[in-house]
Design a protein around this motif. Structure first.
Motif, PDB file in Angstrom:
ATOM      1  N   GLY A  73      20.617 -20.732   7.236  1.00 48.84           N
ATOM      2  CA  GLY A  73      19.778 -19.166   7.717  1.00 48.84           C
ATOM      3  C   GLY A  73      18.655 -18.558   6.797  1.00 48.84           C
ATOM      4  N   PHE A  74      18.225 -18.575   6.090  1.00 50.51           N
ATOM      5  CA  PHE A  74      16.870 -17.597   5.065  1.00 50.51           C
ATOM      6  C   PHE A  74      15.622 -17.800   6.142  1.00 50.51           C
ATOM      7  CE2 PHE A  74      20.646 -18.674   1.805  1.00 50.51           C
ATOM      8  CZ  PHE A  74      20.720 -17.081   0.839  1.00 50.51           C
ATOM      9  N   ASP A  75      15.380 -16.748   6.375  1.00 56.10           N
ATOM     10  CA  ASP A  75      13.894 -17.238   7.006  1.00 56.10           C
ATOM     11  C   ASP A  75      12.512 -17.414   6.418  1.00 56.10           C
ATOM     12  OD1 ASP A  75      15.102 -15.162   9.202  1.00 56.10           O
ATOM     13  OD2 ASP A  75      15.512 -13.835   6.986  1.00 56.10           O
ATOM     14  N   GLU A  76      12.919 -17.817   4.836  1.00 59.28           N
ATOM     15  CA  GLU A  76      11.338 -18.231   4.092  1.00 59.28           C
ATOM     16  C   GLU A  76      11.855 -18.574   2.964  1.00 59.28           C
ATOM     17  OE1 GLU A  76       9.011 -15.367   1.160  1.00 59.28           O
ATOM     18  OE2 GLU A  76       9.149 -14.413   2.827  1.00 59.28           O
ATOM     19  N   VAL A  77      11.221 -20.227   1.957  1.00 54.43           N
ATOM     20  CA  VAL A  77      12.071 -20.460   0.452  1.00 54.43           C
ATOM     21  C   VAL A  77      10.685 -20.062   0.263  1.00 54.43           C
ATOM     22  CG1 VAL A  77      12.218 -22.208  -0.453  1.00 54.43           C
ATOM     23  CG2 VAL A  77      13.488 -21.595   1.662  1.00 54.43           C
ATOM     24  N   ASN A  78      10.794 -18.396  -1.510  1.00 50.75           N
ATOM     25  CA  ASN A  78       9.794 -18.922  -2.376  1.00 50.75           C
ATOM     26  C   ASN A  78       9.986 -19.444  -3.544  1.00 50.75           C
ATOM     27  OD1 ASN A  78       9.121 -16.504  -4.258  1.00 50.75           O
ATOM     28  ND2 ASN A  78       8.383 -16.585  -3.254  1.00 50.75           N
ATOM     29  N   LEU A  79       9.058 -19.689  -4.102  1.00 50.63           N
ATOM     30  CA  LEU A  79       8.878 -21.244  -5.265  1.00 50.63           C
ATOM     31  C   LEU A  79       8.294 -19.556  -5.917  1.00 50.63           C
ATOM     32  CD1 LEU A  79       9.268 -23.362  -7.307  1.00 50.63           C
ATOM     33  CD2 LEU A  79       7.133 -24.245  -6.161  1.00 50.63           C
ATOM     34  N   VAL A 119       7.063 -21.359   3.053  1.00 54.63           N
ATOM     35  CA  VAL A 119       7.752 -21.559   1.850  1.00 54.63           C
ATOM     36  C   VAL A 119       5.737 -20.771   1.069  1.00 54.63           C
ATOM     37  CG1 VAL A 119       7.001 -23.633   0.169  1.00 54.63           C
ATOM     38  CG2 VAL A 119       7.991 -24.013   2.369  1.00 54.63           C
ATOM     39  N   THR A 120       6.964 -19.882   0.337  1.00 59.05           N
ATOM     40  CA  THR A 120       6.000 -18.696  -0.441  1.00 59.05           C
ATOM     41  C   THR A 120       5.646 -19.352  -1.779  1.00 59.05           C
ATOM     42  OG1 THR A 120       7.682 -17.326  -0.559  1.00 59.05           O
ATOM     43  CG2 THR A 120       6.189 -17.143   1.183  1.00 59.05           C
ATOM     44  N   VAL A 121       4.813 -18.621  -1.817  1.00 60.66           N
ATOM     45  CA  VAL A 121       4.551 -18.885  -3.737  1.00 60.66           C
ATOM     46  C   VAL A 121       4.812 -17.132  -4.750  1.00 60.66           C
ATOM     47  CG1 VAL A 121       3.255 -19.801  -6.205  1.00 60.66           C
ATOM     48  CG2 VAL A 121       4.632 -20.853  -4.328  1.00 60.66           C
TER      49      VAL A 121
END
Length: 315
Positions: A73-79, A119-121
């Motif tokens: 359910g997370f709205d974004e995945v950040n590396l 997907v963000t960094v």
């Protein structure tokens, strides 16, 4: 923000700032895949929008963890490509990935293919004494070519030798102009500025040059700053600290009913009255009482009452 931005913290910050995007602690991809997901990926429905921040460097594992996070359910995945701790370096993730743009691009591409959320960094400007703009922008361009459209720029270098994680947040000079230049030269990217932002005025000034501002320790130690920012940027009426805290009570009561300990919740609210008359008494009451068996919301009310009595005496 390791050990800080857990679900209790994020639920409190959501009360303070309804429009903010919240981020989890950094969790290694291996932990997401093989660890206690119920604990590591715990999230209250009130938290949205919330991003899962991952650490790791193996594309296949990052992809699997990103898929698990999106399904949770997370709205974004950040590396995370910015954390400078020794543990991170030993595991070949965090800030040391700034030296491996091709590997980061491969990981980001795999994550994008594996999940249906952005997907963000999050990264630094460089590593150690590398102050080469071309190298920095090559990293950004490589990762952007893999499909990443949003970068959170901690606008200072990470020193992997000779500085502690704390010193890495304070000693390397801030160079916001690099983040501004990135936005100017790559207008198609979303650029969020991070690092050393400690006031409403500072955060707001960044909006003249970038798409957003990320606050970390300032928001934790002075959480009312989050509320002031939310009102300034998105409108609405400024609410008192006590009103906001009482709006947090339904979450606290629900967590206590499920077996949570009050001390694990109230540690995140100790800074609510930072700089205010009675703030020390507020912290003292909670710090001394929250660990005791049976501690519940009545302790918070007692701390509030004492704090408000200081304010009344001053008036």
């Amino acid at each position: 923000m390791m050990d800080w931005t857990d679900p209790h913290c994020r639920a409190f910050h959501r009360v303070l700032a309804p429009h903010a995007r919240l981020y989890t602690e950094m969790v290694h991809a291996n932990a997401v895949i093989h660890g206690d997901r119920a604990k590591l990926l715990a999230m209250d429905a009130s938290e949205h929008p919330v991003a899962l921040q991952l650490g790791g460097s193996e594309p296949a594992l990052l992809a699997q963890a990103a898929r698990i996070g999106a399904d949770a359910g997370f709205d974004e995945v950040n590396l995370n490509c910015g954390c400078p701790s020794d543990r991170v370096q030993a595991g070949r993730f965090g800030a040391c990935l700034m030296r491996e743009p091709a590997l980061v691009a491969e990981g980001v591409a795999a994550m994008i293919d594996a999940c249906d959320v952005p997907v963000t960094v999050k990264c630094r400007l460089g590593v150690d004494d590398d102050h080469d703009w071309d190298r920095f922008v090559h990293f950004i361009d490589s990762v952007a070519a893999a499909g990443c459209r949003m970068f959170v720029i901690h606008a200072r270098n990470a020193w992997l030798q000779g500085l502690s994680p704390k010193e890495n947040r304070e000693v390397p000079p801030l160079r916001y102009d690099w983040a501004y230049r990135l936005k100017q030269e790559r207008p198609q990217l979303l650029v969020v500025v991070n690092g050393g932002i400690a006031s409403l005025e500072e955060a707001t000034q960044h909006l003249d040059h970038a798409d957003g501002a990320m606050l970390g320790r300032a928001a934790y130690h002075d959480p009312y700053l989050l509320h002031r920012l939310d009102v300034a940027w998105f409108g609405g009426a400024l609410r008192s600290r006590a009103e906001l805290l009482r709006a947090y009570r339904p979450y606290v009561d629900a967590q206590l009913a499920e077996g949570a300990l009050l001390k694990h919740i109230t540690r995140h609210i100790l800074g609510l009255f930072a700089g205010e008359r009675g703030g020390r008494a507020f912290r003292q009451v909670l710090s001394e009482g929250a660990h005791k068996p049976g501690a519940d919301w009545s302790l918070v009310e007692r701390a509030l009452a004492l704090t408000e009595s200081f304010a009344a005496a001053e008036a």
